[in-house]
Write a protein that holds these residues in place. Structure first.
Motif, PDB file in Angstrom:
ATOM      1  N   CYS A 281     -83.640  -1.095 -32.106  1.00 44.07           N
ATOM      2  CA  CYS A 281     -84.548  -1.555 -33.151  1.00 44.07           C
ATOM      3  C   CYS A 281     -83.858  -1.652 -34.506  1.00 44.07           C
ATOM      4  O   CYS A 281     -84.286  -2.388 -35.370  1.00 44.07           O
ATOM      5  CB  CYS A 281     -85.750  -0.622 -33.264  1.00 44.07           C
ATOM      6  SG  CYS A 281     -86.853  -0.681 -31.862  1.00 44.07           S
TER       7      CYS A 281
ATOM      8  N   ARG B 246     -85.686 -10.857 -44.790  1.00 43.94           N
ATOM      9  CA  ARG B 246     -85.857  -9.427 -44.517  1.00 43.94           C
ATOM     10  C   ARG B 246     -86.397  -9.310 -43.105  1.00 43.94           C
ATOM     11  O   ARG B 246     -87.146 -10.164 -42.648  1.00 43.94           O
ATOM     12  CB  ARG B 246     -86.887  -8.796 -45.460  1.00 43.94           C
ATOM     13  CG  ARG B 246     -86.407  -8.625 -46.850  1.00 43.94           C
ATOM     14  CD  ARG B 246     -87.525  -8.037 -47.711  1.00 43.94           C
ATOM     15  NE  ARG B 246     -87.096  -8.038 -49.086  1.00 43.94           N
ATOM     16  CZ  ARG B 246     -86.829  -6.932 -49.771  1.00 43.94           C
ATOM     17  NH1 ARG B 246     -86.990  -5.772 -49.222  1.00 43.94           N
ATOM     18  NH2 ARG B 246     -86.415  -7.016 -51.020  1.00 43.94           N
ATOM     19  N   ARG B 247     -85.991  -8.224 -42.475  1.00 42.98           N
ATOM     20  CA  ARG B 247     -86.471  -8.008 -41.109  1.00 42.98           C
ATOM     21  C   ARG B 247     -86.824  -6.530 -40.974  1.00 42.98           C
ATOM     22  O   ARG B 247     -86.034  -5.664 -41.312  1.00 42.98           O
ATOM     23  CB  ARG B 247     -85.375  -8.395 -40.114  1.00 42.98           C
ATOM     24  CG  ARG B 247     -85.767  -8.305 -38.676  1.00 42.98           C
ATOM     25  CD  ARG B 247     -84.679  -8.897 -37.780  1.00 42.98           C
ATOM     26  NE  ARG B 247     -83.410  -8.207 -37.900  1.00 42.98           N
ATOM     27  CZ  ARG B 247     -83.008  -7.203 -37.114  1.00 42.98           C
ATOM     28  NH1 ARG B 247     -83.792  -6.769 -36.150  1.00 42.98           N
ATOM     29  NH2 ARG B 247     -81.825  -6.639 -37.287  1.00 42.98           N
ATOM     30  N   ASN B 248     -88.053  -6.278 -40.518  1.00 43.92           N
ATOM     31  CA  ASN B 248     -88.472  -4.907 -40.292  1.00 43.92           C
ATOM     32  C   ASN B 248     -87.787  -4.359 -39.055  1.00 43.92           C
ATOM     33  O   ASN B 248     -87.699  -5.035 -38.032  1.00 43.92           O
ATOM     34  CB  ASN B 248     -89.989  -4.817 -40.115  1.00 43.92           C
ATOM     35  CG  ASN B 248     -90.724  -5.101 -41.401  1.00 43.92           C
ATOM     36  OD1 ASN B 248     -90.276  -4.730 -42.481  1.00 43.92           O
ATOM     37  ND2 ASN B 248     -91.854  -5.777 -41.309  1.00 43.92           N
TER      38      ASN B 248
ATOM     39  N   TRP C 224     -87.222   2.104 -38.755  1.00 42.00           N
ATOM     40  CA  TRP C 224     -87.527   3.004 -39.868  1.00 42.00           C
ATOM     41  C   TRP C 224     -87.298   2.375 -41.246  1.00 42.00           C
ATOM     42  O   TRP C 224     -87.127   3.056 -42.229  1.00 42.00           O
ATOM     43  CB  TRP C 224     -86.745   4.307 -39.767  1.00 42.00           C
ATOM     44  CG  TRP C 224     -85.274   4.136 -39.855  1.00 42.00           C
ATOM     45  CD1 TRP C 224     -84.531   3.979 -40.980  1.00 42.00           C
ATOM     46  CD2 TRP C 224     -84.367   4.084 -38.786  1.00 42.00           C
ATOM     47  NE1 TRP C 224     -83.222   3.820 -40.685  1.00 42.00           N
ATOM     48  CE2 TRP C 224     -83.089   3.893 -39.322  1.00 42.00           C
ATOM     49  CE3 TRP C 224     -84.480   4.165 -37.402  1.00 42.00           C
ATOM     50  CZ2 TRP C 224     -81.958   3.790 -38.538  1.00 42.00           C
ATOM     51  CZ3 TRP C 224     -83.345   4.066 -36.631  1.00 42.00           C
ATOM     52  CH2 TRP C 224     -82.112   3.890 -37.208  1.00 42.00           C
ATOM     53  N   GLY C 225     -87.329   1.071 -41.321  1.00 44.04           N
ATOM     54  CA  GLY C 225     -87.127   0.415 -42.604  1.00 44.04           C
ATOM     55  C   GLY C 225     -87.014  -1.082 -42.438  1.00 44.04           C
ATOM     56  O   GLY C 225     -87.752  -1.686 -41.668  1.00 44.04           O
ATOM     57  N   TYR C 226     -86.057  -1.665 -43.144  1.00 41.09           N
ATOM     58  CA  TYR C 226     -85.845  -3.109 -43.045  1.00 41.09           C
ATOM     59  C   TYR C 226     -84.402  -3.435 -43.367  1.00 41.09           C
ATOM     60  O   TYR C 226     -83.686  -2.635 -43.967  1.00 41.09           O
ATOM     61  CB  TYR C 226     -86.786  -3.880 -43.980  1.00 41.09           C
ATOM     62  CG  TYR C 226     -86.650  -3.504 -45.427  1.00 41.09           C
ATOM     63  CD1 TYR C 226     -85.721  -4.151 -46.246  1.00 41.09           C
ATOM     64  CD2 TYR C 226     -87.420  -2.503 -45.991  1.00 41.09           C
ATOM     65  CE1 TYR C 226     -85.568  -3.800 -47.560  1.00 41.09           C
ATOM     66  CE2 TYR C 226     -87.274  -2.148 -47.308  1.00 41.09           C
ATOM     67  CZ  TYR C 226     -86.353  -2.797 -48.090  1.00 41.09           C
ATOM     68  OH  TYR C 226     -86.197  -2.445 -49.401  1.00 41.09           O
TER      69      TYR C 226
END
Length: 153
Positions: free
Chosen positions: A9, A99-101, A104-106
């Protein structure tokens, strides 16, 4: 199994690079001006004895990072385009392209476009993601990854 899911992820996408010609013969570089970005991260924690916290602030000007890498690779930076040397000058454009999620963040994605100052022909384009503890880190990491495909040494 859970660790594999977490790692997949948060992995960065591979850097993409398309090149129409070599940068051999180019000696000078003009970088389209960029503005600085400041970002911070931190947290506040509390217990029975009080509230505690800390923050980390960082700033970045993408043109500064690009400049350093170009100088390290032998380019002479010029403050403005000059007709006398435009056949040996590249123009570097920077842009934030997404931006891509992730888990735990992006991540932040940037694209660099390198043009011939003489013809405005696109010599190469490279796109990369970065992910760090702040947006400034994300951008710095992405620029370094993108530039590594242009200057692999």
């Amino acid at each position: 199994m859970l660790m594999l899911l977490i790692n997949s992820c948060a992995s960065l996408k591979p850097v993409t690079h398309s090149s129409n010609t070599s940068l051999m013969g180019y000696k000078y570089a003009y970088i389209t001006p960029t503005s600085s970005l400041s970002s911070s991260s931190g947290g506040v924690y509390g217990n029975a004895y009080g509230v505690y916290g800390s923050t980390i602030s960082k700033s970045i000007n993408p043109a500064d990072v690009i400049s350093g890498i170009l100088m390290k690779n032998g380019f002479i930076l010029i403050p403005e385009l000059n007709d006398e040397i435009k056949d040996r000058t590249i123009i570097i454009n920077y842009g934030e392209t997404g931006r891509r999620n992730v888990f735990w963040g992006y991540t932040i994605e940037i694209t660099l476009q390198i043009l011939s100052a003489d013809t405005f022909e696109v010599l190469c384009t490279t796109t990369a993601e970065g992910m760090g503890s702040t947006e400034a880190d994300d951008i710095r990491i992405a620029i370094k990854r993108a530039m590594k495909t242009i200057f692999p040494k």
